[in-house]
Design an enzyme around this catalytic site. Structure first.
Site, mmCIF file in Angstrom:
data_model
loop_
_atom_site.group_PDB
_atom_site.id
_atom_site.type_symbol
_atom_site.label_atom_id
_atom_site.label_comp_id
_atom_site.label_asym_id
_atom_site.label_seq_id
_atom_site.Cartn_x
_atom_site.Cartn_y
_atom_site.Cartn_z
ATOM 1 N N ASP A 53 0.836 -1.199 0.000
ATOM 2 C CA ASP A 53 0.000 0.000 0.000
ATOM 3 C C ASP A 53 0.873 1.252 0.000
ATOM 4 O O ASP A 53 0.633 2.199 -0.762
ATOM 5 C CB ASP A 53 -0.921 -0.011 1.224
ATOM 6 N N GLU A 125 -1.784 -5.373 -3.979
ATOM 7 C CA GLU A 125 -0.832 -4.558 -3.215
ATOM 8 C C GLU A 125 0.319 -5.411 -2.698
ATOM 9 O O GLU A 125 1.483 -4.978 -2.708
ATOM 10 C CB GLU A 125 -1.548 -3.872 -2.050
#
Length: 246
Positions: A53, A125
């Site tokens: 992220d 991610e």
């Protein structure tokens, strides 16, 4: 369970060959699989999703910063939020057939976990984090730009149309054929300092509330809150962009 063929296909799509494939396997390991198979000694992809992220935010932020020198902080924030939203990540993961590569527990697999938006977005991610750990930031940036190329091009074309109300209407009409309904639920203060509170509903369901010095401003904030609830914006965005117009 994914095998060599699935991993080869994944590396081909990423245009990246892992030096240490165990890093990729961890990125694709859902907590349900790890919990059901403790003897493997594997870790779930939750920590890698956390790292991914941050890496993704940095890469996308840098791209937007360099590509749109005339845009305000608010405009850049809105574009980034659309790009890194759960909805965008899940869509890209589906196009990559990432769900076929996930290690899932039996219950998670049988309940449709391979197509669940949260699983797909988190896994993508984590895969970006895996590239970063295996090949460094330059490779992670190259791979991320490759994955996001269609979305980066799309947002460049539509940057001037981006505002929260437009995004929510597009989402609602695409998904449900409904038009968001905005209503003023409260207004108070003297005439020259009026504060409006607006609620937005879709198909009768309340999804967000916003406050503003005028109805347009309050509607934009209500739409923003609704988009966060629906997973169409990445994270919490402080304030509305300067460019938002109804």
């Amino acid at each position: 369970m994914p095998g060599e063929r699935e991993f080869d296909q994944m590396e081909a799509q990423l245009d990246y060959r892992f030096r240490e494939r165990l890093v990729l396997i961890e990125a694709l390991s859902h907590s349900s699989y790890v919990n059901e198979n403790p003897e493997t000694g594997m870790q779930s992809n939750e920590r890698m999703e956390f790292l991914g992220d941050a890496v993704l935010q940095l890469i996308i932020t840098r791209h937007l910063y360099e590509r749109f020198p005339g845009c305000s902080e608010g405009e850049l924030t809105l574009m980034r939020s659309v790009l890194v939203s759960e909805g965008t990540l899940a869509m890209l993961a589906r196009e990559m057939r990432l769900g076929e590569c996930l290690y899932l527990g039996k219950g998670e697999a049988s309940s449709g976990g391979a197509e669940r938006r949260s699983n797909l977005s988190n896994a993508l991610e984590a895969v970006i984090a895996a590239v970063y750990l295996d090949g460094g930031l330059p490779e992670a940036e190259r791979v991320t730009r490759l994955i996001f190329k269609p979305e980066l091009e799309r947002i460049e074309v539509h940057q001037h149309d981006l505002n929260y109300k437009n995004l929510l209407q597009h989402y609602s009409q695409t998904r449900d054929g409904e038009i968001p309904d905005y209503s003023v639920v409260r207004s108070h203060g003297p005439q020259h300092e009026r504060l409006f509170e607006v609620e937005v509903r879709i198909a009768g369901e309340p999804l967000g509330k916003g406050k503003g010095s005028n109805k347009k401003e309050a509607e934009q904030e209500a739409a923003r809150q609704a988009l966060i609830v629906l997973g169409e914006l990445g994270g919490h965005i402080p304030g509305s962009p300067e460019s938002t117009k109804s």
